[in-house]
Design a protein around this motif. Structure first.
Motif, mmCIF file in Angstrom:
data_model
loop_
_atom_site.group_PDB
_atom_site.id
_atom_site.type_symbol
_atom_site.label_atom_id
_atom_site.label_comp_id
_atom_site.label_asym_id
_atom_site.label_seq_id
_atom_site.Cartn_x
_atom_site.Cartn_y
_atom_site.Cartn_z
ATOM 1 N N GLN A 78 0.826 -1.196 0.000
ATOM 2 C CA GLN A 78 0.000 0.000 0.000
ATOM 3 C C GLN A 78 0.869 1.258 0.000
ATOM 4 N N ASP A 79 1.873 1.264 0.869
ATOM 5 C CA ASP A 79 2.770 2.416 0.939
ATOM 6 C C ASP A 79 3.560 2.574 -0.365
ATOM 7 N N TYR A 80 3.980 1.436 -0.946
ATOM 8 C CA TYR A 80 4.756 1.480 -2.179
ATOM 9 C C TYR A 80 3.943 2.123 -3.308
ATOM 10 N N LYS A 81 2.667 1.754 -3.420
ATOM 11 C CA LYS A 81 1.807 2.320 -4.464
ATOM 12 C C LYS A 81 1.659 3.830 -4.291
ATOM 13 N N GLN A 82 1.510 4.274 -3.038
ATOM 14 C CA GLN A 82 1.379 5.709 -2.782
ATOM 15 C C GLN A 82 2.663 6.452 -3.151
ATOM 16 N N MET A 83 3.811 5.873 -2.782
ATOM 17 C CA MET A 83 5.088 6.506 -3.100
ATOM 18 C C MET A 83 5.308 6.542 -4.608
ATOM 19 N N LYS A 84 4.918 5.489 -5.313
ATOM 20 C CA LYS A 84 5.101 5.434 -6.770
ATOM 21 C C LYS A 84 4.225 6.479 -7.469
ATOM 22 N N LEU A 85 2.994 6.654 -6.993
ATOM 23 C CA LEU A 85 2.123 7.678 -7.564
ATOM 24 C C LEU A 85 2.729 9.068 -7.386
ATOM 25 N N LYS A 86 3.283 9.303 -6.213
ATOM 26 C CA LYS A 86 3.906 10.607 -5.939
ATOM 27 C C LYS A 86 5.107 10.829 -6.850
ATOM 28 N N ARG A 87 5.939 9.781 -7.024
ATOM 29 C CA ARG A 87 7.114 9.919 -7.885
ATOM 30 C C ARG A 87 6.696 10.141 -9.336
ATOM 31 N N THR A 92 6.691 13.557 -14.113
ATOM 32 C CA THR A 92 5.983 13.983 -15.334
ATOM 33 C C THR A 92 5.441 15.399 -15.229
ATOM 34 N N ASN A 93 5.972 16.170 -14.284
ATOM 35 C CA ASN A 93 5.553 17.565 -14.117
ATOM 36 C C ASN A 93 4.050 17.660 -13.925
ATOM 37 N N GLY A 94 3.577 16.904 -12.936
ATOM 38 C CA GLY A 94 2.148 16.922 -12.636
ATOM 39 C C GLY A 94 1.312 16.264 -13.708
ATOM 40 N N TYR A 95 1.879 15.216 -14.329
ATOM 41 C CA TYR A 95 1.213 14.468 -15.408
ATOM 42 C C TYR A 95 0.990 15.315 -16.667
ATOM 43 N N ALA A 99 6.777 12.237 -21.039
ATOM 44 C CA ALA A 99 8.035 11.497 -20.983
ATOM 45 C C ALA A 99 7.944 10.347 -19.980
ATOM 46 N N SER A 100 8.427 9.203 -20.393
ATOM 47 C CA SER A 100 8.490 8.061 -19.484
ATOM 48 C C SER A 100 9.740 8.183 -18.622
ATOM 49 N N TYR A 101 9.730 7.537 -17.486
ATOM 50 C CA TYR A 101 10.856 7.652 -16.559
ATOM 51 C C TYR A 101 11.224 6.271 -16.025
ATOM 52 N N PHE A 102 12.417 6.198 -15.433
ATOM 53 C CA PHE A 102 12.851 4.953 -14.817
ATOM 54 C C PHE A 102 13.278 5.220 -13.383
ATOM 55 N N GLU A 103 13.360 4.153 -12.599
ATOM 56 C CA GLU A 103 13.691 4.285 -11.187
ATOM 57 C C GLU A 103 14.899 3.426 -10.824
ATOM 58 N N SER A 245 14.755 1.793 0.539
ATOM 59 C CA SER A 245 15.156 1.584 -0.846
ATOM 60 C C SER A 245 14.203 2.254 -1.818
ATOM 61 N N PHE A 246 12.898 2.272 -1.506
ATOM 62 C CA PHE A 246 11.896 2.805 -2.424
ATOM 63 C C PHE A 246 11.412 4.207 -2.051
ATOM 64 N N THR A 247 12.055 4.830 -1.071
ATOM 65 C CA THR A 247 11.747 6.226 -0.747
ATOM 66 C C THR A 247 12.703 7.130 -1.506
ATOM 67 N N SER A 248 12.183 8.158 -2.169
ATOM 68 C CA SER A 248 13.012 9.064 -2.948
ATOM 69 C C SER A 248 14.069 9.740 -2.071
ATOM 70 N N PHE A 249 15.254 9.950 -2.653
ATOM 71 C CA PHE A 249 16.313 10.636 -1.907
ATOM 72 C C PHE A 249 15.945 12.091 -1.629
ATOM 73 N N MET A 250 14.899 12.587 -2.272
ATOM 74 C CA MET A 250 14.423 13.938 -2.017
ATOM 75 C C MET A 250 13.540 13.999 -0.772
ATOM 76 N N ASP A 251 13.132 12.831 -0.283
ATOM 77 C CA ASP A 251 12.227 12.771 0.864
ATOM 78 C C ASP A 251 12.903 12.168 2.081
ATOM 79 N N SER A 252 12.429 12.567 3.245
ATOM 80 C CA SER A 252 12.893 11.954 4.483
ATOM 81 C C SER A 252 12.110 10.670 4.746
ATOM 82 N N VAL A 253 12.770 9.734 5.367
ATOM 83 C CA VAL A 253 12.109 8.495 5.763
ATOM 84 C C VAL A 253 11.461 8.738 7.118
ATOM 85 N N ASN A 254 10.144 8.713 7.151
ATOM 86 C CA ASN A 254 9.422 8.921 8.404
ATOM 87 C C ASN A 254 9.555 7.670 9.262
#
Length: 287
Positions: A78-87, A92-95, A99-103, A245-254
């Motif tokens: 559940q958390d992974y899906k939320q983080m992926k949507l945010k990324r 994509t600059n707010g959709y 452009a496609s992206y990779f992780e 591992s799946f939290t963006s380096f731009m974000d803090s790990v809560n």
């Protein structure tokens, strides 16, 4: 009844509260060394204190444990899906961009003092799609061998775990001599941090059941066990490392959100605010 290495047993003096695997038998002292079946706990006991766990008892225990593991996995997904949507929204600059992206999720080096647990952990890393290298190493070998392995692999996330125990008859909670393996974990963290001092350059989890949490954090761990000197589940370090591992380096790990996914919770694990290790790139390479 003859207890043999590899048997699943329980201790009558503790009302058969937990199942253990027999890892060594000492005939001269009529005692056995035990590792928790699903908990990262070391113990020893007289042979006459041990009883074999029956097939029905084992199935009942494993059914309850599997249910907890499934719930933890569900929360992680559940958390992974939320983080992926945010990324995806950010990449994509707010959709607005097509452009496609990779992780590139953070790479994990998992060093474990128990080969049985290591195999189980690697299976779950694969299930969670976390890039990982696993290595079995006795806790006493870690201070000398682990830093060399880290230098070769240069992971984003380092997990140092195995078995531990707080022994009340050996000293007070703030004395390292009262712990089975905390001293080895502490020395290993210090050796690694000598070369990688930044808490953001490499995330470190260290410890096992009943480990000295405070000293492990002071040594340089981002996360460690065990604040309340309680037992932790074999897979707790996996869920922790996967979240980082799946939290963006731009974000803090809560820390609280991470602990929500573990089977033990805040009593068994804790840590300091840290950055994630996943990086997003674009465009996605065309075939």
């Amino acid at each position: 009844m003859t207890v043999q290495v590899g048997d699943l047993v329980a201790r009558t003096s503790y009302h058969c509260d937990l199942p253990f695997r027999v890892v060594a038998i000492h005939e001269e002292t009529k005692s056995a060394e035990l590792n928790g079946h699903d908990l990262r706990l070391y113990a020893d006991a007289p042979l006459d204190d041990l009883v074999l766990v029956t097939k029905d008892e084992r199935e009942e225990y494993e059914k309850a444990t599997s249910s907890k593991e499934a719930e933890s996995y569900k929360l992680f997904r559940q958390d992974y899906k939320q983080m992926k949507l945010k990324r995806g929204y950010t990449a994509t600059n707010g959709y607005r961009e097509g452009a496609s992206y990779f992780e590139m999720p953070g790479r994990v080096l998992h060093i474990d003092g128990d080969p049985y647990y290591l195999k189980k952990c690697l299976t779950f890393y694969e299930k969670l799609h976390v890039p990982v290298i696993g290595k079995y190493m006795q806790e006493s070998e870690m201070p000398d061998l682990a830093p060399k392995l880290v230098a070769q692999i240069r992971p984003d996330i380092l997990v140092l775990t195995g078995h531990d125990a707080f022994m009340k008859n050996k000293g007070m909670p703030d004395e390292i001599k009262a712990y089975r393996n905390s001293g080895y974990f502490i020395r290993t963290v210090k050796e690694v941090r000598y070369h990688w001092p930044s808490l953001d350059q490499m995330i470190i989890f260290s410890g096992a059941c009943q480990s000295n949490f405070e000293y492990l954090i002071r040594a340089g761990s981002n996360f460690a066990s065990s604040p309340d000197r309680v037992n932790i589940h074999a897979l707790d370090p996996v869920y922790l490392a996967a979240r980082i591992s799946f939290t963006s380096f731009m974000d803090s790990v809560n820390v609280w959100e991470v602990l929500r996914n573990t089977l033990t919770g805040a009593g068994g694990l804790g840590g300091v605010e840290s950055r994630g290790m996943l990086r997003t790139g674009l465009p996605y390479p065309s075939e």
